[in-house]
Design a protein around this motif. Structure first.
Motif, PDB file in Angstrom:
ATOM      1  N   ALA A  57     -12.004 108.278  78.320  1.00 27.95           N
ATOM      2  CA  ALA A  57     -12.448 109.779  77.785  1.00 27.95           C
ATOM      3  C   ALA A  57     -14.017 109.866  77.998  1.00 27.95           C
ATOM      4  N   ILE A  92     -21.125 117.638  66.839  1.00 25.39           N
ATOM      5  CA  ILE A  92     -19.975 117.054  66.494  1.00 25.39           C
ATOM      6  C   ILE A  92     -19.934 116.457  65.152  1.00 25.39           C
ATOM      7  N   GLU A 137     -18.378 123.781  73.030  1.00 26.34           N
ATOM      8  CA  GLU A 137     -16.917 123.375  73.003  1.00 26.34           C
ATOM      9  C   GLU A 137     -16.865 121.974  72.292  1.00 26.34           C
ATOM     10  N   LEU A 138     -15.827 121.750  71.413  1.00 24.81           N
ATOM     11  CA  LEU A 138     -15.700 120.551  70.482  1.00 24.81           C
ATOM     12  C   LEU A 138     -14.332 119.815  70.884  1.00 24.81           C
ATOM     13  N   THR A 139     -14.187 118.734  71.402  1.00 19.86           N
ATOM     14  CA  THR A 139     -12.972 118.210  71.693  1.00 19.86           C
ATOM     15  C   THR A 139     -12.427 117.001  71.030  1.00 19.86           C
ATOM     16  N   LEU A 140     -11.198 116.719  70.357  1.00 23.32           N
ATOM     17  CA  LEU A 140     -11.032 115.547  69.549  1.00 23.32           C
ATOM     18  C   LEU A 140      -9.825 114.846  69.996  1.00 23.32           C
ATOM     19  N   ILE A 141      -9.815 113.712  70.285  1.00 25.48           N
ATOM     20  CA  ILE A 141      -8.767 113.061  71.206  1.00 25.48           C
ATOM     21  C   ILE A 141      -8.217 111.799  70.270  1.00 25.48           C
ATOM     22  N   GLY A 142      -7.108 111.647  69.993  1.00 22.05           N
ATOM     23  CA  GLY A 142      -6.638 110.587  69.245  1.00 22.05           C
ATOM     24  C   GLY A 142      -5.022 110.392  69.201  1.00 22.05           C
ATOM     25  N   PRO A 143      -4.373 109.785  68.690  1.00 26.12           N
ATOM     26  CA  PRO A 143      -2.866 109.403  68.328  1.00 26.12           C
ATOM     27  C   PRO A 143      -2.418 110.541  67.441  1.00 26.12           C
ATOM     28  N   GLN A 165      -7.723 114.353  80.719  1.00 25.47           N
ATOM     29  CA  GLN A 165      -7.736 112.861  80.705  1.00 25.47           C
ATOM     30  C   GLN A 165      -6.702 112.626  79.980  1.00 25.47           C
ATOM     31  N   VAL A 199      -5.923 104.068  62.852  1.00 21.48           N
ATOM     32  CA  VAL A 199      -5.809 105.336  63.901  1.00 21.48           C
ATOM     33  C   VAL A 199      -5.662 104.914  65.297  1.00 21.48           C
ATOM     34  N   GLU A 206      -7.644 104.526  68.376  1.00 19.63           N
ATOM     35  CA  GLU A 206      -8.998 105.170  69.136  1.00 19.63           C
ATOM     36  C   GLU A 206      -8.892 106.632  69.229  1.00 19.63           C
ATOM     37  N   LEU A 207      -9.964 107.008  68.573  1.00 13.41           N
ATOM     38  CA  LEU A 207     -10.336 108.338  68.178  1.00 13.41           C
ATOM     39  C   LEU A 207     -11.599 108.627  68.924  1.00 13.41           C
ATOM     40  N   THR A 208     -11.814 109.902  69.598  1.00  9.14           N
ATOM     41  CA  THR A 208     -12.815 110.191  70.364  1.00  9.14           C
ATOM     42  C   THR A 208     -13.254 111.784  70.219  1.00  9.14           C
ATOM     43  N   LEU A 209     -14.382 111.834  69.854  1.00  5.28           N
ATOM     44  CA  LEU A 209     -14.967 113.412  69.790  1.00  5.28           C
ATOM     45  C   LEU A 209     -16.010 113.575  70.603  1.00  5.28           C
ATOM     46  N   ILE A 210     -15.838 114.903  71.218  1.00  5.18           N
ATOM     47  CA  ILE A 210     -16.730 115.215  72.524  1.00  5.18           C
ATOM     48  C   ILE A 210     -17.441 116.644  72.036  1.00  5.18           C
ATOM     49  N   GLY A 211     -18.543 116.793  72.180  1.00  5.16           N
ATOM     50  CA  GLY A 211     -19.231 117.993  72.011  1.00  5.16           C
ATOM     51  C   GLY A 211     -20.611 117.950  72.192  1.00  5.16           C
ATOM     52  N   SER A 231      -2.952 107.319  58.285  1.00  2.00           N
ATOM     53  CA  SER A 231      -4.457 107.499  58.361  1.00  2.00           C
ATOM     54  C   SER A 231      -4.843 108.850  57.965  1.00  2.00           C
ATOM     55  N   ALA A 274      -0.815 105.897  62.398  1.00  2.00           N
ATOM     56  CA  ALA A 274      -1.925 107.014  62.542  1.00  2.00           C
ATOM     57  C   ALA A 274      -1.467 108.164  61.766  1.00  2.00           C
TER      58      ALA A 274
END
Lengths: 439, 439
Positions: B274, B137, A294-300, A277, B292, B294-299, A309, A306
């Motif tokens: 996301a 997470i 599973e851990l996923t981090l999404i960002g700039p 995505q 930053v 938008e920051l997204t963490l998924i777990g 930061s 950024a």
């Protein structure tokens, strides 16, 4: 009351300027979470350049090495860039004179990380580098601290915004790599010489850093197998879409019995996965670990603010008195890297062949794959509407695409089968081979 | 050489047992990153129960409060649960006797976080709670440390795996809430009494913790507006899909001029976001912050091993000598919460009306919305095939759904318009109202 933490910032480009502004703007919060922080000195190439910053309160240094040695700073913030030259000299000087170092310099870390970490350890200073990987995403902290209870099995990610921007546009608009690269350059997402980004070297540097941290091994940037995105064609993106995939340039580090695979290559990822995505210049990192799954981090992944930061997060750690081993454990406790050749990589493959449109070609290809012990998950042969109408019986032998998706096979086996197929004279062009990464 | 850090673990359910195993398995890495860590004492309700653990090396305490006071531990790990009772008594006792506290207890934090943080601060001990929000997470660390340079504008997330599992199944299989809840209970994803999860209270506790941390305000769990998922119908998920959305139970904390909105409710999120990809029991948190973006963490949001991962991360911080203010700044520096009533919330709305199928109904609804100054982005009126065939001219006045998507409007305005529509006698059933959250 502890004393104010004094920063010396070398490099006043977009990131440096953003750090100066952020330290001022977040002064109260930084003080509340640990200790007062202030910029006392700066260094850049050209003092007279207008950066929209009032530099009058800071001591100016023309030479970053002199700034690094200054007695008026506690932390040297290196935003000069480059694996060698002034950046390296200044970081070495800062450590040698007992300053903490915060850097955004992935090339420096990838090339000299082990030696610098050792020096920092001996001097009892921090060498912090959150900004060097995935921009504003706090992935270094997440792996080093947030997953301290985990053994990591694999870490992979979209670590280069330029490539992801190009692939996203190619997919969305059916454009060629060349057209999208041009746009990326016009928008400032790609350099005039884009090689470093689009051929995967930037991703490789970042991956080497993540590998060291995630697996507790000495950094080994030369051990990364690297393949860029310049050979990806619009047809590959169309086929990926039809088969339920997207193409992303991934950096992947994976523990195997033979050692740790480090590879950067265009990759098919399942369309429903979180990482698929991630479009445009955004970055993402996924960690597979034994406890957390599973851990996923999404960002700039880039941009002045950024990246700043991440730099300021490292500064805040120093302000809070946090001093951790650079790569999560003392340099002496890092294992030696065991490289794994790409030939030994095992996974699924997308193979796009350009075959002569003749009876029996698909059977010939399938036979060679079977001989090599490679199981085929999907096979798609498609002629263009034009070819179908001008040559309804397929007698011309004109080049047409034949796409295979394989089940897990080793790269060596796949290449051997392709070589046999080529030897049979079935191929009109060199094959396209894209690795599939499963969640 | 620093001394070994001694843990006393209260509560030996799936999380506690996983922590015991993880501390042993990761002993070398924990020692390398800071200090040797060992479990010395444990407490649980029933000593004789078989947990698959060898407890012979640990001192046993029947009473968690006695364990908390024991001189043989440095860190009290509270995995008992519950806002009050033994968990609270034991944590208070641990802090009072100078022990660091690591807890997974969101209810305790949400209810008594401010008082406990103050006590911990006075004693100079850590009160760490990574495991209390979003399981494995590392979101507490990401916000408190990774985003130290940022002012947060909004934080929102899928914080309850039970609700996300139910909504995912309802969407994928067209099932009712009740059917999916039953399955969730059979699979162990939902309690026998599911109220706490499905009515949003669990999410509210977690949100209150995130709010305090992200905005530097005193924790205010009672200030969270809470609405669960039990009223969501399969038709809402179908309509969401058609309109380009998915429905997720979100906890949202948002800075507004009037104060900080804290709300938990079923939410329409754009299908391409996301967070919309997060299916099943997985959790996700997105932070919007000034630097930053938008920051997204998924777990994983729950489970013994994933939760233990977060507990051990906190233990590793204590082992590394890290001592940070509980909510990112000293309790005295936290602002007082300013609650914002839901009536003042401004956003887009999905409104599903069940109207009598008569000429002019849609016009009547649209007029009332226009009178209230609410702009309509989409409107969908659909009769079932059955109704259309039995009553082709729409003369029966049978109940049919009429779905509106509004542009940004305040909740008070929307409710007033709905009340006027109801007053006009157009509604056959109470309206369904689902808030839209934009990226």
């Amino acid at each position: 009351m502890t004393q104010t933490l004094r920063l010396g910032i070398a490099g006043l480009g977009t990131v440096g300027a953003a750090v100066v502004g952020m330290v001022a703007r977040r002064a109260e919060a930084l003080a509340a979470s640990g200790r007062k922080v202030t910029v006392t000195a700066v260094s850049a190439r050209d003092k007279s350049r207008d950066r929209g910053l009032d530099l009058s309160g800071f001591t100016w240094f023309d030479d970053p090495v002199a700034l690094a040695r200054s007695g008026d700073i506690d932390v040297f913030v290196e935003l000069v860039g480059g694996a060698d030259g002034p950046a390296k000299a200044a970081v070495e000087a800062a450590i040698a004179s007992g300053k903490h170092v915060v850097t955004a310099n992935k090339a420096l870390l990838a090339r000299h990380g082990a030696a610098l970490a050792k020096a920092a350890e001996e001097k009892g200073v921090a060498l912090a580098y959150e900004a060097s990987v995935a921009g504003g995403i706090p992935v270094i902290k997440a792996i080093r601290e947030g997953l301290a209870g985990n053994a990591v099995a694999r870490v992979y990610g979209i670590l280069n915004g330029t490539c992801n921007y190009i692939l996203s546009r190619m997919e969305a608009e059916g454009l060629t790599f060349e057209a999208c690269l041009k746009d990326a350059q016009a928008l400032g997402y790609a350099e005039a010489d884009p090689t470093f980004d689009v051929e995967g070297f930037d991703t490789a540097h970042k991956l080497a850093i993540l590998t060291s941290l995630a697996f507790g091994v000495e950094i080994d940037a030369d051990g990364v197998s690297v393949e860029g995105i310049s050979a990806i064609q619009p047809l590959d993106l169309t086929m990926a879409d039809e088969l339920g995939y997207r193409i992303k340039l991934l950096g992947v580090a994976q523990a195997t019995e033979a050692g740790i695979e480090q590879r950067v290559h265009p990759t098919m990822v399942a369309k429903a996965s979180a990482i698929a995505q991630v479009m445009g210049v955004t970055n993402a990192v996924t960690v597979d670990a034994d406890a957390v799954g599973e851990l996923t981090l999404i960002g700039p992944g880039a941009g002045g603010k950024a990246t700043a930061s991440a730099v300021v997060a490292d500064i805040a750690d120093v302000a809070a008195g946090v001093l951790r081993p650079t790569f999560g454990r003392p340099v002496a406790a890092l294992s030696a890297p065991r490289r794994v050749e790409m030939q030994r990589h095992e996974g699924g493959y997308y193979i796009r062949l350009t075959v002569h449109d003749r009876t029996g070609v698909a059977a010939g290809v399938a036979t060679r794959m079977a001989e090599a012990g490679i199981s085929i998950e999907s096979i798609v042969q498609r002629r263009s509407a034009k070819a179908a109408s001008s040559d309804p019986q397929g007698l011309s032998g004109q080049p047409v695409p034949l796409v295979l998706i394989t089940y897990a096979a080793t790269e060596g086996t796949v290449r051997k089968a392709l070589s046999a197929i080529d030897g049979d004279g079935l191929l009109a062009e060199a094959p396209q081979l894209i690795r599939i990464e499963r969640e």
